[in-house]
Design an enzyme around this catalytic site. Structure first.
Site, PDB file in Angstrom:
ATOM      1  N   GLU A  73       2.004  86.005 -40.229  1.00  0.00           N
ATOM      2  CA  GLU A  73       1.340  86.498 -39.028  1.00  0.00           C
ATOM      3  C   GLU A  73       1.251  88.020 -39.034  1.00  0.00           C
ATOM      4  O   GLU A  73       0.206  88.592 -38.698  1.00  0.00           O
ATOM      5  CB  GLU A  73       2.107  86.022 -37.789  1.00  0.00           C
ATOM      6  CG  GLU A  73       1.427  86.371 -36.482  1.00  0.00           C
ATOM      7  CD  GLU A  73       2.166  85.812 -35.283  1.00  0.00           C
ATOM      8  OE1 GLU A  73       1.901  86.280 -34.162  1.00  0.00           O
ATOM      9  OE2 GLU A  73       3.027  84.913 -35.461  1.00  0.00           O
ATOM     10  N   CYS A  83      16.498  83.201 -39.532  1.00  0.00           N
ATOM     11  CA  CYS A  83      15.349  82.794 -38.725  1.00  0.00           C
ATOM     12  C   CYS A  83      14.561  81.651 -39.361  1.00  0.00           C
ATOM     13  O   CYS A  83      14.053  81.777 -40.489  1.00  0.00           O
ATOM     14  CB  CYS A  83      14.437  83.982 -38.503  1.00  0.00           C
ATOM     15  SG  CYS A  83      12.931  83.591 -37.595  1.00  0.00           S
ATOM     16  N   SER A 117       6.816  88.964 -33.014  1.00  0.00           N
ATOM     17  CA  SER A 117       5.502  89.426 -33.486  1.00  0.00           C
ATOM     18  C   SER A 117       4.861  90.386 -32.505  1.00  0.00           C
ATOM     19  O   SER A 117       4.222  91.369 -32.903  1.00  0.00           O
ATOM     20  CB  SER A 117       4.571  88.226 -33.724  1.00  0.00           C
ATOM     21  OG  SER A 117       5.079  87.415 -34.747  1.00  0.00           O
ATOM     22  N   GLU A 136       7.945  86.982 -29.052  1.00  0.00           N
ATOM     23  CA  GLU A 136       8.518  88.309 -28.868  1.00  0.00           C
ATOM     24  C   GLU A 136       8.590  89.119 -30.163  1.00  0.00           C
ATOM     25  O   GLU A 136       8.290  90.312 -30.173  1.00  0.00           O
ATOM     26  CB  GLU A 136       9.923  88.188 -28.265  1.00  0.00           C
ATOM     27  CG  GLU A 136       9.929  88.022 -26.767  1.00  0.00           C
ATOM     28  CD  GLU A 136       9.407  89.252 -26.056  1.00  0.00           C
ATOM     29  OE1 GLU A 136      10.166  90.214 -25.861  1.00  0.00           O
ATOM     30  OE2 GLU A 136       8.209  89.255 -25.700  1.00  0.00           O
ATOM     31  N   ALA A 155      10.958  83.176 -29.140  1.00  0.00           N
ATOM     32  CA  ALA A 155      11.236  83.947 -30.348  1.00  0.00           C
ATOM     33  C   ALA A 155       9.957  84.214 -31.144  1.00  0.00           C
ATOM     34  O   ALA A 155       9.743  85.319 -31.658  1.00  0.00           O
ATOM     35  CB  ALA A 155      12.248  83.206 -31.215  1.00  0.00           C
TER      36      ALA A 155
END
Length: 409
Positions: free
Chosen positions: A367, A358, A252, A250, A247
């Site tokens: 990020e 999340c 980012s 993928e 997770a």
């Protein structure tokens, strides 16, 4: 036209219309979402594997449905609305925490949530800035046109999540291959199982290494903490590390190039950011809302009737809360199809909603901010090398994105 709270639109053979529906534009949800949201906000569709499920499309209804204690994420339920051939079988066997219900979900999530607090993530900023600077150097070393996905975003996202976990980053393509297979809707259970076996073999060896010589990373803390205390089994730990790695990579990997391309298409918004870098956090949230790449991640089963605004998800039925439809609902956001980094509404559901929201959202925001800021600060002349219409869409993946984004500078 009179609005109906729920409907079962039929295809030519008399069955409900098929889902998933592919995007025709990378920067917006499928057009069909708006029609459903206005005419039948709870819509029954046919999904892969011969099942049927309900789509929830309005912002308020999505939040109500996902917050309901009757919304089960357990992939072992026969009505679980899996969208990939191997998705349900693998999730039911491995039981990642995103496919668990409380109290199991609560217990495992508690082991992870402390790693992603605002304070701990803020402390990661220097490391993420260093990673992004290194990967911009790599991008600029490539002959133009370079690929913003493979030459930057994939390298940033993989390096960040691997450094957090304490996983070696020697083989970036290995992780890209595993996540492509495990996140692909066309992957069979056998293909997903084989890819995960390769990943778990690496992680299994790493658990032994961390037990013998703990470091300052997430896996070390899980191994010397919950695993050592018997609070989690080794097989479950492998599953939770695997889903965190997948997770974290993928989302980012797909958001960075798509968000960069969105800003390049809106130079007025990019000018605002260059004039006032303090707008970056708000810009990140607006990009997350606009693009909503994790659109179909919230797969649920109603264990009891779930009452929405004028409609009911019947007990025992599967449903999918469409995050992109909710985040483009004009009832919740003014001019939802427009990018506005000064937007005051901050209640998007791009990271989901409810107990399964999340766990890594703080890291995801940081990020994305650092990756975009570094890219545009270091490469002010960045521009697409091909028309948007020629970019290959990554539609067969659980997380939407672009296969490649050729750029020049």
């Amino acid at each position: 036209m009179t609005s109906s709270p729920s409907a079962e639109p039929r295809s030519a053979d008399g069955r409900p219309a098929s889902f998933p529906i592919g995007r025709s534009c990378p920067f917006a949800p499928p057009d069909a979402y708006a029609a459903m949201r206005e005419e039948a906000p709870l819509t029954k569709v046919a999904i892969p594997g011969g099942k049927e499920a309900w789509l929830v499309t309005r912002h308020a209804d999505v939040r109500t449905a996902l917050a309901s204690p009757a919304a089960s994420s357990d992939a072992r339920h026969p009505a679980f609305p899996a969208l990939g051939d191997g998705e349900q079988a693998v999730a039911a066997d491995l039981r990642p925490f995103i496919r668990m219900d409380p109290p199991d979900h609560t217990r495992v999530r508690r082991m992870l949530v402390g790693e992603f607090t605002v304070k701990r993530v803020r402390a990661m900023r220097p490391a993420i800035e260093e990673i992004c600077a290194e990967q911009v150097d790599h991008l600029l070393s490539r002959p133009a046109p370079a690929d913003l996905v493979g030459d930057y975003a994939n390298r940033v996202s993989t390096t960040v999540i691997c450094r957090l976990l304490g996983v070696p980053t020697a083989d970036l393509e290995f992780f890209r291959r595993v996540t492509t297979i495990t996140g692909g809707r066309s992957s069979t259970a056998e293909q997903v199982g084989a890819a995960l076996a390769d990943l778990f073999a690496l992680l299994d060896r790493l658990i032994d290494d961390k037990a013998a010589d703990p470091q300052d990373d997430l896996i070390s803390r899980l191994v010397t903490g919950p695993l050592a205390r018997g609070e989690i089994t080794r097989s479950s730990l492998l599953s939770q590390i695997g889903i965190t790695l997948n997770a974290g990579h993928e989302t980012s990997r797909n958001m960075i190039p798509l968000a960069a391309l969105t800003l390049l298409r809106h130079p007025d918004q990019l000018d605002l950011l260059r004039a006032d870098p303090g707008l970056w956090p708000a810009a990140v949230d607006e990009l997350l809302r606009l693009l909503s790449v994790a659109d179909v991640i919230p797969l649920r089963v109603a264990t009891e009737d779930i009452e929405l605004d004028g409609a009911t998800i019947p007990a025992g039925d599967g449903f999918i809360a469409l995050l992109a439809a909710a985040d483009h609902d004009p009832r919740a956001f003014a001019d939802p199809g427009e990018l506005d980094i000064t937007r005051s509404e901050r209640h998007h559901v791009a990271f989901g909603y409810g107990v399964h929201q999340c766990v890594g959202q703080n890291l995801g925001r940081l990020e994305l901010e650092v990756a975009l800021r570094t890219l545009f600060d270091r490469v002010p002349t960045l521009r697409p090398a091909v028309p948007v219409e020629e970019l290959p869409l990554r539609s067969a993946s659980a997380i939407f994105g672009l296969e490649e984004v050729p750029v020049r500078w």
